[in-house]
Design an enzyme around this catalytic site. Structure first.
Site, PDB file in Angstrom:
ATOM      1  N   GLY A  12       0.776  -1.231   0.000  1.00 54.10           N
ATOM      2  CA  GLY A  12       0.000   0.000   0.000  1.00 54.10           C
ATOM      3  C   GLY A  12       0.810   1.285   0.000  1.00 54.10           C
ATOM      4  N   SER A  13       1.984   1.263  -0.593  1.00 53.63           N
ATOM      5  CA  SER A  13       2.761   2.512  -0.587  1.00 53.63           C
ATOM      6  C   SER A  13       2.113   3.578  -1.477  1.00 53.63           C
ATOM      7  CB  SER A  13       4.217   2.258  -0.999  1.00 53.63           C
ATOM      8  OG  SER A  13       4.327   1.930  -2.363  1.00 53.63           O
ATOM      9  N   ASN A  14       1.476   3.171  -2.567  1.00 57.47           N
ATOM     10  CA  ASN A  14       0.763   4.156  -3.389  1.00 57.47           C
ATOM     11  C   ASN A  14      -0.477   4.686  -2.676  1.00 57.47           C
ATOM     12  OD1 ASN A  14       1.933   4.692  -6.170  1.00 57.47           O
ATOM     13  ND2 ASN A  14       2.119   2.461  -6.047  1.00 57.47           N
ATOM     14  N   MET A  86      -4.343  -6.423  -6.991  1.00 61.79           N
ATOM     15  CA  MET A  86      -3.809  -7.429  -7.912  1.00 61.79           C
ATOM     16  C   MET A  86      -4.859  -8.440  -8.378  1.00 61.79           C
ATOM     17  SD  MET A  86      -0.916  -6.113  -8.190  1.00 61.79           S
ATOM     18  CE  MET A  86       0.129  -7.275  -9.084  1.00 61.79           C
ATOM     19  N   ARG A  87      -6.102  -8.010  -8.418  1.00 64.23           N
ATOM     20  CA  ARG A  87      -7.182  -8.909  -8.803  1.00 64.23           C
ATOM     21  C   ARG A  87      -7.987  -8.243  -9.921  1.00 64.23           C
ATOM     22  NH1 ARG A  87      -9.239 -13.183  -6.334  1.00 64.23           N
ATOM     23  NH2 ARG A  87      -7.706 -12.957  -4.677  1.00 64.23           N
ATOM     24  N   LEU A  89     -11.103  -6.994 -11.759  1.00 63.67           N
ATOM     25  CA  LEU A  89     -12.498  -6.669 -11.449  1.00 63.67           C
ATOM     26  C   LEU A  89     -13.375  -7.202 -12.582  1.00 63.67           C
ATOM     27  CD1 LEU A  89     -11.884  -3.021 -10.223  1.00 63.67           C
ATOM     28  CD2 LEU A  89     -12.613  -4.940  -8.788  1.00 63.67           C
ATOM     29  N   ASN A 103      -6.245   3.298 -12.256  1.00 60.93           N
ATOM     30  CA  ASN A 103      -5.241   2.337 -11.786  1.00 60.93           C
ATOM     31  C   ASN A 103      -3.859   2.908 -12.061  1.00 60.93           C
ATOM     32  OD1 ASN A 103      -4.126  -0.211 -10.934  1.00 60.93           O
ATOM     33  ND2 ASN A 103      -3.820  -0.738 -13.096  1.00 60.93           N
ATOM     34  N   HIS A 105      -0.098   1.518 -13.070  1.00 66.56           N
ATOM     35  CA  HIS A 105       0.529   0.312 -13.615  1.00 66.56           C
ATOM     36  C   HIS A 105       2.018   0.602 -13.853  1.00 66.56           C
ATOM     37  CE1 HIS A 105       0.788  -3.473 -15.749  1.00 66.56           C
ATOM     38  NE2 HIS A 105       1.467  -2.845 -16.704  1.00 66.56           N
ATOM     39  N   SER A 132       2.301   4.309 -15.468  1.00 71.14           N
ATOM     40  CA  SER A 132       1.164   4.951 -16.125  1.00 71.14           C
ATOM     41  C   SER A 132      -0.040   4.940 -15.197  1.00 71.14           C
ATOM     42  CB  SER A 132       0.768   4.186 -17.402  1.00 71.14           C
ATOM     43  OG  SER A 132       1.862   4.014 -18.273  1.00 71.14           O
ATOM     44  N   GLU A 138     -12.942  -2.766 -19.136  1.00 69.52           N
ATOM     45  CA  GLU A 138     -12.998  -4.227 -19.104  1.00 69.52           C
ATOM     46  C   GLU A 138     -11.704  -4.843 -19.632  1.00 69.52           C
ATOM     47  OE1 GLU A 138     -15.441  -2.264 -19.943  1.00 69.52           O
ATOM     48  OE2 GLU A 138     -17.274  -2.971 -18.941  1.00 69.52           O
ATOM     49  N   ASP A 141      -5.501  -3.364 -18.174  1.00 72.30           N
ATOM     50  CA  ASP A 141      -4.521  -2.299 -18.376  1.00 72.30           C
ATOM     51  C   ASP A 141      -4.729  -1.586 -19.714  1.00 72.30           C
ATOM     52  OD1 ASP A 141      -3.374  -2.983 -15.916  1.00 72.30           O
ATOM     53  OD2 ASP A 141      -2.057  -4.460 -16.846  1.00 72.30           O
ATOM     54  N   GLU A 170       6.046   6.599  -9.111  1.00 68.32           N
ATOM     55  CA  GLU A 170       4.613   6.309  -8.910  1.00 68.32           C
ATOM     56  C   GLU A 170       4.046   7.181  -7.803  1.00 68.32           C
ATOM     57  OE1 GLU A 170       3.391   2.163  -8.687  1.00 68.32           O
ATOM     58  OE2 GLU A 170       5.217   1.525  -9.692  1.00 68.32           O
TER      59      GLU A 170
HETATM   60  C1  GAR Z   1       3.076  -0.815  -7.634  1.00 65.81           C
HETATM   61  O1  GAR Z   1       4.335  -0.834  -8.259  1.00 65.81           O
HETATM   62  C2  GAR Z   1       1.969  -0.798  -8.658  1.00 65.81           C
HETATM   63  O2  GAR Z   1       2.280  -0.027  -9.781  1.00 65.81           O
HETATM   64  C3  GAR Z   1       1.867  -2.255  -9.007  1.00 65.81           C
HETATM   65  O3  GAR Z   1       2.052  -2.943  -7.798  1.00 65.81           O
HETATM   66  C4  GAR Z   1       2.834  -2.145  -6.913  1.00 65.81           C
HETATM   67  C5  GAR Z   1       2.064  -1.965  -5.633  1.00 65.81           C
HETATM   68  O4  GAR Z   1       2.842  -1.359  -4.637  1.00 65.81           O
HETATM   69  N1  GAR Z   1       0.621  -2.540  -9.613  1.00 65.81           N
HETATM   70  C6  GAR Z   1       0.424  -3.519 -10.496  1.00 65.81           C
HETATM   71  O5  GAR Z   1       1.310  -4.259 -10.887  1.00 65.81           O
HETATM   72  C7  GAR Z   1      -0.996  -3.644 -10.997  1.00 65.81           C
HETATM   73  N2  GAR Z   1      -1.126  -4.720 -11.927  1.00 65.81           N
HETATM   74  P1  GAR Z   1       2.157  -0.662  -3.382  1.00 65.81           P
HETATM   75  O6  GAR Z   1       1.211  -1.696  -2.768  1.00 65.81           O
HETATM   76  O7  GAR Z   1       3.281  -0.359  -2.468  1.00 65.81           O
HETATM   77  O8  GAR Z   1       1.429   0.556  -3.852  1.00 65.81           O
END
Ligand code: GAR
Length: 184
Positions: A12-14, A86-87, A89, A103, A105, A132, A138, A141, A170
């Site tokens: 969850g850093s983002n 990571m799931r 929808l 999202n 990515h 990005s 649907e 990405d 990010e």
């Molecule tokens: C991030 O790098 C994000 O871009 C990526 O997972 C990481 C999550 O880090 N997302 C994907 O790959 C989506 N398919 P975080 O939990 O520290 O935010």
């Protein structure tokens, strides 16, 4: 001020970056996760943000998504930001929130949709990588790109080294683009 829900699966850093930059453009009204024990959820709890967690493995995907949708609406969420969610929808869920989900990515879309983005960029000898922010449709990405940031790929980079360099971008990009998106 737009009411934003955040969906996470991991550290969850983002999410933390989005929470840190909440203000006139948006407020974070709920953090939801498909993994009840994920560290990002504990962080949200500690910071007084309402949370929702349910494992699709426990109840099945359809029931999970109905409960998720209900919890997000009950918390007042009007827009959603996926932050390491990571799931996939379902089309049904995406349809209910059409145009209101973004999202982040870790690639320069349309390159490297899906997983192992950094490994594939290095294997292709790309000179730049990045991240990005895009609208969720649907197609995995596949929605319109709202903003991107580039980083150099350096000789000797491993996927982990590149991932760390991209992640720092990010954390800058996502709050900025979400603020712009929700200020329109
Ligand atoms: C991030 O790098 C994000 O871009 C990526 O997972 C990481 C999550 O880090 N997302 C994907 O790959 C989506 N398919 P975080 O939990 O520290 O935010």
């Amino acid at each position: 001020t737009a009411k934003l829900g955040i969906l996470i699966s991991g550290r969850g850093s983002n999410m933390q970056a989005l929470v840190a930059h909440a203000g006139s453009a948006y407020e974070v009204v709920v953090v939801a996760s498909d993994r009840p024990n994920t560290p990002g959820l504990a962080w949200a709890l500690e910071h007084g943000i309402p949370t929702f967690a349910l494992s699709p493995k426990e109840v099945g995907k359809a029931t999970y998504e109905v409960a998720l949708d209900a919890a997000l609406r009950a918390a007042g969420a009007e827009h959603l930001a996926l932050a390491g969610y990571m799931r996939l929808l379902s089309n049904d869920f995406v349809g209910r929130w059409r145009g209101r989900i973004v999202n982040i990515h870790p690639s320069l879309l349309p390159k490297y949709k899906g997983l192992d983005t950094h490994g594939r960029a290095i294997a292709a000898a790309d000179a730049v990588g990045g991240c990005s922010v895009h609208l969720v449709t649907e197609e995995l990405d596949g929605g319109d790109v709202l903003g991107q940031a580039e980083v150099p790929i350096l000789p000797g980079d491993t996927p982990e080294m590149l991932a760390a360099r991209v992640l720092a971008e990010e954390h800058r990009l996502y709050p900025r683009v979400v603020s712009e998106w929700l200020s329109r």
